[in-house]
Design a protein around this motif. Structure first.
Motif, PDB file in Angstrom:
ATOM      1  N   ASN A 220       0.812  -1.227   0.000  1.00  0.00           N
ATOM      2  CA  ASN A 220       0.000   0.000   0.000  1.00  0.00           C
ATOM      3  C   ASN A 220       0.842   1.272   0.000  1.00  0.00           C
ATOM      4  OD1 ASN A 220       0.771  -0.682   2.682  1.00  0.00           O
ATOM      5  ND2 ASN A 220      -0.810   0.634   3.519  1.00  0.00           N
ATOM      6  N   ILE A 221       2.172   1.153  -0.297  1.00  0.00           N
ATOM      7  CA  ILE A 221       3.031   2.325  -0.455  1.00  0.00           C
ATOM      8  C   ILE A 221       3.757   2.178  -1.790  1.00  0.00           C
ATOM      9  CG2 ILE A 221       4.979   3.656   0.448  1.00  0.00           C
ATOM     10  CD1 ILE A 221       4.254   2.818   3.224  1.00  0.00           C
ATOM     11  N   PRO A 222       3.339   2.877  -2.824  1.00  0.00           N
ATOM     12  CA  PRO A 222       4.002   2.767  -4.131  1.00  0.00           C
ATOM     13  C   PRO A 222       5.480   3.124  -4.031  1.00  0.00           C
ATOM     14  CG  PRO A 222       1.899   3.940  -4.319  1.00  0.00           C
ATOM     15  CD  PRO A 222       2.176   3.800  -2.855  1.00  0.00           C
ATOM     16  N   GLY A 223       6.342   2.295  -4.610  1.00  0.00           N
ATOM     17  CA  GLY A 223       7.782   2.558  -4.588  1.00  0.00           C
ATOM     18  C   GLY A 223       8.334   2.668  -3.188  1.00  0.00           C
ATOM     19  N   SER A 224       7.911   1.790  -2.292  1.00  0.00           N
ATOM     20  CA  SER A 224       8.214   1.944  -0.864  1.00  0.00           C
ATOM     21  C   SER A 224       9.704   1.984  -0.571  1.00  0.00           C
ATOM     22  CB  SER A 224       7.559   0.813  -0.065  1.00  0.00           C
ATOM     23  OG  SER A 224       8.032  -0.454  -0.516  1.00  0.00           O
ATOM     24  N   VAL A 225      10.514   1.293  -1.371  1.00  0.00           N
ATOM     25  CA  VAL A 225      11.944   1.255  -1.072  1.00  0.00           C
ATOM     26  C   VAL A 225      12.579   2.631  -1.173  1.00  0.00           C
ATOM     27  CG1 VAL A 225      12.682   0.779  -3.441  1.00  0.00           C
ATOM     28  CG2 VAL A 225      14.048  -0.071  -1.512  1.00  0.00           C
ATOM     29  N   ASN A 226      11.957   3.536  -1.918  1.00  0.00           N
ATOM     30  CA  ASN A 226      12.485   4.886  -2.072  1.00  0.00           C
ATOM     31  C   ASN A 226      11.730   5.915  -1.220  1.00  0.00           C
ATOM     32  OD1 ASN A 226      14.466   4.189  -4.061  1.00  0.00           O
ATOM     33  ND2 ASN A 226      12.783   3.996  -5.549  1.00  0.00           N
ATOM     34  N   VAL A 227      10.860   5.427  -0.338  1.00  0.00           N
ATOM     35  CA  VAL A 227      10.081   6.327   0.527  1.00  0.00           C
ATOM     36  C   VAL A 227      10.697   6.331   1.916  1.00  0.00           C
ATOM     37  CG1 VAL A 227       7.833   6.779   1.571  1.00  0.00           C
ATOM     38  CG2 VAL A 227       7.964   5.942  -0.781  1.00  0.00           C
ATOM     39  N   PRO A 228      11.120   7.485   2.430  1.00  0.00           N
ATOM     40  CA  PRO A 228      11.716   7.518   3.773  1.00  0.00           C
ATOM     41  C   PRO A 228      10.741   7.034   4.836  1.00  0.00           C
ATOM     42  CG  PRO A 228      12.182   9.549   2.592  1.00  0.00           C
ATOM     43  CD  PRO A 228      11.194   8.802   1.765  1.00  0.00           C
ATOM     44  N   PHE A 229      11.322   6.470   5.884  1.00  0.00           N
ATOM     45  CA  PHE A 229      10.558   6.046   7.058  1.00  0.00           C
ATOM     46  C   PHE A 229      10.572   7.216   8.038  1.00  0.00           C
ATOM     47  CE2 PHE A 229      10.489   4.193  11.337  1.00  0.00           C
ATOM     48  CZ  PHE A 229       9.324   3.444  11.279  1.00  0.00           C
ATOM     49  N   TYR A 230       9.379   7.694   8.390  1.00  0.00           N
ATOM     50  CA  TYR A 230       9.276   8.901   9.227  1.00  0.00           C
ATOM     51  C   TYR A 230       8.311   8.630  10.374  1.00  0.00           C
ATOM     52  CZ  TYR A 230       8.083  13.709  10.615  1.00  0.00           C
ATOM     53  OH  TYR A 230       7.866  14.869  11.335  1.00  0.00           O
ATOM     54  N   ILE A 231       8.711   8.991  11.604  1.00  0.00           N
ATOM     55  CA  ILE A 231       7.839   8.898  12.771  1.00  0.00           C
ATOM     56  C   ILE A 231       7.952  10.193  13.562  1.00  0.00           C
ATOM     57  CG2 ILE A 231       7.729   6.389  13.029  1.00  0.00           C
ATOM     58  CD1 ILE A 231      10.097   6.535  14.915  1.00  0.00           C
ATOM     59  N   GLU A 232       6.907  10.521  14.299  1.00  0.00           N
ATOM     60  CA  GLU A 232       6.907  11.743  15.091  1.00  0.00           C
ATOM     61  C   GLU A 232       6.019  11.584  16.316  1.00  0.00           C
ATOM     62  OE1 GLU A 232       5.344  14.712  12.402  1.00  0.00           O
ATOM     63  OE2 GLU A 232       3.277  14.398  13.121  1.00  0.00           O
ATOM     64  N   SER A 233       6.315  12.410  17.318  1.00  0.00           N
ATOM     65  CA  SER A 233       5.482  12.510  18.513  1.00  0.00           C
ATOM     66  C   SER A 233       5.374  13.976  18.889  1.00  0.00           C
ATOM     67  CB  SER A 233       6.066  11.702  19.672  1.00  0.00           C
ATOM     68  OG  SER A 233       6.003  10.314  19.394  1.00  0.00           O
ATOM     69  N   THR A 234       4.271  14.330  19.530  1.00  0.00           N
ATOM     70  CA  THR A 234       4.037  15.725  19.906  1.00  0.00           C
ATOM     71  C   THR A 234       4.128  15.878  21.416  1.00  0.00           C
ATOM     72  OG1 THR A 234       2.572  16.025  18.009  1.00  0.00           O
ATOM     73  CG2 THR A 234       2.425  17.651  19.770  1.00  0.00           C
ATOM     74  N   LEU A 235       4.922  16.848  21.836  1.00  0.00           N
ATOM     75  CA  LEU A 235       5.102  17.165  23.255  1.00  0.00           C
ATOM     76  C   LEU A 235       4.568  18.567  23.508  1.00  0.00           C
ATOM     77  CD1 LEU A 235       6.382  17.036  26.141  1.00  0.00           C
ATOM     78  CD2 LEU A 235       8.541  17.732  25.083  1.00  0.00           C
ATOM     79  N   SER A 236       3.665  18.705  24.477  1.00  0.00           N
ATOM     80  CA  SER A 236       3.140  20.021  24.847  1.00  0.00           C
ATOM     81  C   SER A 236       3.646  20.363  26.240  1.00  0.00           C
ATOM     82  CB  SER A 236       1.606  20.031  24.833  1.00  0.00           C
ATOM     83  OG  SER A 236       1.117  19.862  23.527  1.00  0.00           O
ATOM     84  N   ILE A 237       4.319  21.504  26.329  1.00  0.00           N
ATOM     85  CA  ILE A 237       4.777  22.018  27.613  1.00  0.00           C
ATOM     86  C   ILE A 237       4.023  23.319  27.847  1.00  0.00           C
ATOM     87  CG2 ILE A 237       6.737  22.770  28.995  1.00  0.00           C
ATOM     88  CD1 ILE A 237       8.558  21.201  27.102  1.00  0.00           C
ATOM     89  N   ALA A 238       3.171  23.346  28.851  1.00  0.00           N
ATOM     90  CA  ALA A 238       2.351  24.536  29.084  1.00  0.00           C
ATOM     91  C   ALA A 238       2.056  24.659  30.568  1.00  0.00           C
ATOM     92  CB  ALA A 238       1.045  24.469  28.288  1.00  0.00           C
ATOM     93  N   PRO A 239       2.016  25.904  31.087  1.00  0.00           N
ATOM     94  CA  PRO A 239       1.634  26.090  32.482  1.00  0.00           C
ATOM     95  C   PRO A 239       0.237  25.544  32.727  1.00  0.00           C
ATOM     96  CG  PRO A 239       2.538  28.117  31.540  1.00  0.00           C
ATOM     97  CD  PRO A 239       2.335  27.171  30.408  1.00  0.00           C
TER      98      PRO A 239
END
Length: 885
Positions: free
Chosen positions: A129-148
């Motif tokens: 389900n990812i066309p040309g997957s070998v040339n697609v970077p692997f990317y992950i992320e997380s969101t951190l919220s720092i707030a009073p």
């Protein structure tokens, strides 16, 4: 030599690209607060173990604040990797998968929302389900919220590695085993996998959409993914978004990007976990649960593992795992305490595996265990004058920090529920107070809204810093001593603008201490217009020595009872000293709103007793009032009326006080009489657009619509047509059709037909329906120029001008001679150039001239600019002369 080096470089890049393929299968980024603005950040990846060329000793992580670092793997033994020696080489977790953990710490500059990310050059190749997957970077992320105000935060931890495989034709199941160490609530959803710099991957679809398989979904509460069922073997990718919330506010998220391996048809069936959930325990009780795992294949060796936030707590639960053929039984033992009380259940994640010899299949289950603080006990409740004292026992859980006190009128007979904490608003109880500390075990209810004659019931709960609330106490009830008058009647006797009359009645006090509160006694009646205050003295009784059994009545006249309610209260005096007053009570005020062949009635009042019901009475013209219906709420619709005839109404309400000695005394009060005339103010239903077409050459729109006279209302007389000139603009009325002979319409406008169209129906009273659905059409602009014209007066191509054009707002046309000098300019699409130099006013010479043209087309999205350029040949005939070279 140069060509040889270039060829070598290209070959080397291909080798490196191939070496980096078949690498990243899954991963996520988690974080946890350490101190101040310092956070520990963990990147976990799952890679193909046999792909040694792609092993990573280190990765680059981006902190979301403009900074990044190279961080190092920390798990597994040391080894010599393909790229460089590693102090830690990761851990094999099965199915040719290696788990790699990289850790670092970072200090942020201050409050903010930061997206922590990691990008690696390549994914596995041939992902379905990812066309040309070998040339697609692997990317992950997380969101951190720092707030009073949010407090310190650790992200969810994912306990189950993404190593589970599935079979064609059988449901695939996976659960990330996420738990939040802070006890925050988690929400799960499926999102698209991401590529370069976190951008969407072109052509990405969910795995089940590749071959139109059965549904693929995730439980938003527990995170279990089910794909029912894959039809084609292969490798697929999904991404799970795990969001964490604290007190209803999102405070962070983690994305796990993971690969799903689906194998061809396999001779195996998954195991099944059987357990009890949800479970409620009182703090201090012991949890002792048996978890059963069964499997239809008797030769499979079953195993089960448990994870979750409870294993990070103290005291820690004890899970006894076994490995044996089906069935197996594992035990969970946990000695609970008040320190485990929290708003949300504790969650145990179970994963059972069948260890089959061809393909291992699994099952996941979630077990929720709520540890609840026991209820306190109300030890005393008593009326103190116009207040109520509530006392209760000290809490079992001494780590609670305050109490909440709830109250309602009258009893529900509620008993505390062993699995319900706090007080459900649907019970009618409302929060009336909170103590400051856990040592305050009493509350005095001094609310001025407390009324003599009503029963008041109370519930108490203990509360904790983390937002948890104990089981509610059993309700306890009391009532104020009836030592003051109780108002029982405010009924309208006469409806009039000037000589209206109210009847006010009250019950004498039955529990007044007449030995200490001595006669003579006096009543004073106060009144104000409206629903709230009662501060105008309107009556003072003669002094009297004792109270009779009969209620007192007062008739208040010369009022405008037609247009306004009145509010009253009764004051009691002893020897001229005020003892107190009754609660305030108003008359019932009735409103009537006419509509088509009906009248909508509503009534309101401000009274201290409980409203039960109302009887509605109506009369026509000079007739008598007749009963037409009963309402248990405060509204009633009287239907089947005739428009244009006046109808008059009043309501007789029924009410009741809740104290035991007044439960049999039903209170009856009348509203004023109000009259109205039904009329047709109901809009017809909206017509429907049935079809539409456009004719660009004739700049026309044709559409047909439904006949509202046939489908909605017989009194529809026509339609109002609406349009706008560009998508997103407001619609305006541009035509009205009265008594149309057909339901077809043609709109022609040579300037533009672009816009969105709709229509509304109107009836004989010009009530207008809501708009129909809109439809939008675009223009088909046309603007072309010839390539030759001749000077002269023979009437054939004597000027340079456009061919017939349409839907053009303006142009910017520049014509130049062969030396680049501008000889003509126009912004009028209907321009004509006769070969005269625009500045010198002399005729231009024969030859080729060049032009550029910007054309502003009238489109549905607004003016759209196009550009083109070309050349035109200027010729001259025998009658022309050339004066300007």
């Amino acid at each position: 030599m140069i060509r040889l080096n270039a060829l070598f470089l290209f070959f080397w890049m291909c080798v490196v690209n191939t070496g980096w393929s078949t690498h990243n299968r899954a991963g996520e980024i988690t974080y946890c607060h350490i101190e101040g603005f310092r956070y520990g950040i963990t990147v976990t990846t799952y890679t193909k173990a046999s792909s040694t060329q792609a092993d990573r000793c280190e990765l680059e992580v981006f902190y979301g604040d403009g900074l990044s670092d190279t961080i190092y793997r920390i798990n597994g033994p040391s080894c010599s990797g393909n790229l460089a020696p590693c102090n830690a080489c990761g851990e094999l977790v099965g199915n040719d998968i290696k788990k790699n953990v990289y850790y670092t710490e970072h200090i942020y500059s201050g409050a903010g929302t930061y997206v922590i990310s990691m990008e690696d050059p390549n994914r596995n190749e041939s992902i379905e389900n990812i066309p040309g997957s070998v040339n697609v970077p692997f990317y992950i992320e997380s969101t951190l919220s720092i707030a009073p105000g949010l407090g310190n935060n650790c992200s969810p931890t994912l306990a189950n590695p993404p190593i589970d495989r599935g079979c064609v034709g059988a449901p695939y199941v996976h659960n990330p085993g996420a738990f939040d160490p802070d006890g925050d609530s988690l929400a799960y959803s499926l999102v698209s996998s991401l590529g370069t710099e976190g951008t969407p991957i072109d052509g990405y679809v969910l795995p089940n959409q590749v071959y139109n398989d059965g549904p693929l979904y995730i439980d938003p509460l527990n995170g279990t993914i089910v794909w029912d069922s894959p039809s084609i073997s292969g490798e697929y990718n999904v991404a799970i978004l795990i969001e964490e919330y604290r007190n209803g506010v999102k405070i962070g998220s983690v994305v796990r990007d993971m690969q799903i391996d689906i194998l061809a048809l396999c001779d195996n069936d998954p195991p099944t976990i059987n357990l009890n959930t949800p479970i409620c325990l009182i703090a201090g009780d012991t949890l002792n649960e048996i978890i059963e795992v069964t499997d239809p294949n008797p030769s499979d060796i079953l195993s089960i593992e448990a994870s979750g936030s409870p294993f990070l707590l103290s005291p820690e639960p004890v899970f006894s795992s076994v490995s044996a053929p089906s069935p197996i039984y594992s035990s969970l033992y946990w000695e609970t305490s008040c320190m485990l009380v929290q708003p949300l259940p504790h969650v145990f994640n179970y994963k059972a595996s069948d260890n089959h010899d061809t393909i291992e299949l699994v099952d996941f289950e979630i077990q929720e265990v709520s540890i609840l603080a026991p209820a306190v006990e109300i030890s005393n409740i008593e009326a103190m004058g116009n207040a109520v004292l509530v006392e209760w026992t000290s809490p079992f859980c001494t780590n609670a920090n305050r109490f909440k006190i709830y109250r309602k009128v009258d009893s529900l007979g509620l008993m505390n529920d062993s699995c319900q904490t706090g007080v459900d608003p649907s019970t009618g109880y409302t929060l009336i107070g909170t103590t400051n500390t856990i040592t305050d075990t009493f509350f005095i209810d001094t609310d001025s809204a407390l009324v003599h004659g009503q029963k008041y019931c109370y519930i108490v709960t203990s509360c904790f810093n983390n937002g948890a609330e104990s089981i509610a106490s059993t309700e306890q009830c009391t009532e104020l001593k009836q030592d003051l008058p109780i108002i029982s009647k405010v009924s309208i006797k006469t409806t009039d603008l000037f000589i209206g009359e109210d009847t006010i009645g009250w019950m004498h006090p039955t529990e007044l201490d007449t030995l200490s509160v001595l006669p003579p006694y006096t009543y004073k009646v106060y009144r104000s217009e409206g629903f709230n205050s009662a501060n105008q003295l309107v009556f003072t009784s003669d002094p009297f020595q004792s109270f009779t059994q009969a209620d007192s009545l007062f008739f208040d006249n010369n009022l405008n009872t037609q247009n306004s309610p009145y509010t009253y209260k009764i004051e009691l005096l002893s020897n001229g000293v005020v003892l107190g007053s009754s609660a305030k009570a108003s008359s019932e005020f009735l409103s009537a709103e006419p509509t088509d062949n009906a009248v909508n009635l509503s009534w309101s009042s401000n009274v201290p007793w409980n409203y039960l019901s109302a009887k509605v009475y109506r009369k026509e013209s000079l007739g008598n009032f007749e009963f037409v219906g009963t309402a248990t709420n405060t509204s009633f619709q009287d239907t089947g009326l005739i428009n244009g005839i006046e109808y008059c109404y009043y309501v007789a309400t029924k009410g009741l006080y809740s104290t035991e000695n007044l439960l049999t005394d039903t209170l009856s009060n009348l509203s004023q009489i109000t009259c109205t005339i039904p009329l047709d103010n109901v809009a017809p239903c909206a017509p429907s657009i049935l079809s539409y077409t456009t004719d660009c050459e004739n700049s026309s729109v044709y559409f047909s619509f439904s006949d509202s006279m046939q489908t909605c209302s017989e009194d529809v007389i026509g339609y109002i047509l609406f349009k706008n000139n560009a998508f997103g603009d407001s619609l305006y009325a541009f035509d009205t059709l009265l008594y149309p002979s057909s339901n077809n319409y043609t709109y022609t406008n040579e300037n533009s037909i672009a816009g969105c169209y709709a229509l509304a129906a109107i009836d004989t009273f010009f009530n207008q329906s809501i708009l129909s659905d809109t439809f939008c059409v675009d223009n088909c602009p046309l603007f072309t120029l010839p390539n030759v014209f001749s000077l002269g007066s023979n009437g054939y191509n004597d000027v340079f001008q456009s061919f017939p054009f349409r839907h053009i707002e303006q142009i910017n046309l520049h014509i130049y001679n062969r030396w680049g000098e501008e000889v003509f300019f126009s912004n009028d699409p209907d321009f004509m150039w006769d070969g005269i130099h625009q500045k010198s006013k002399k005729q231009c010479s024969e030859g080729v001239y060049f032009y550029t043209c910007e054309v502003f087309e009238i489109r549905l999205k607004g003016l759209q600019k196009t550009k083109f350029s070309g050349a035109v040949h200027l010729l001259k005939d025998a009658t022309s002369s050339t004066e300007n070279p």
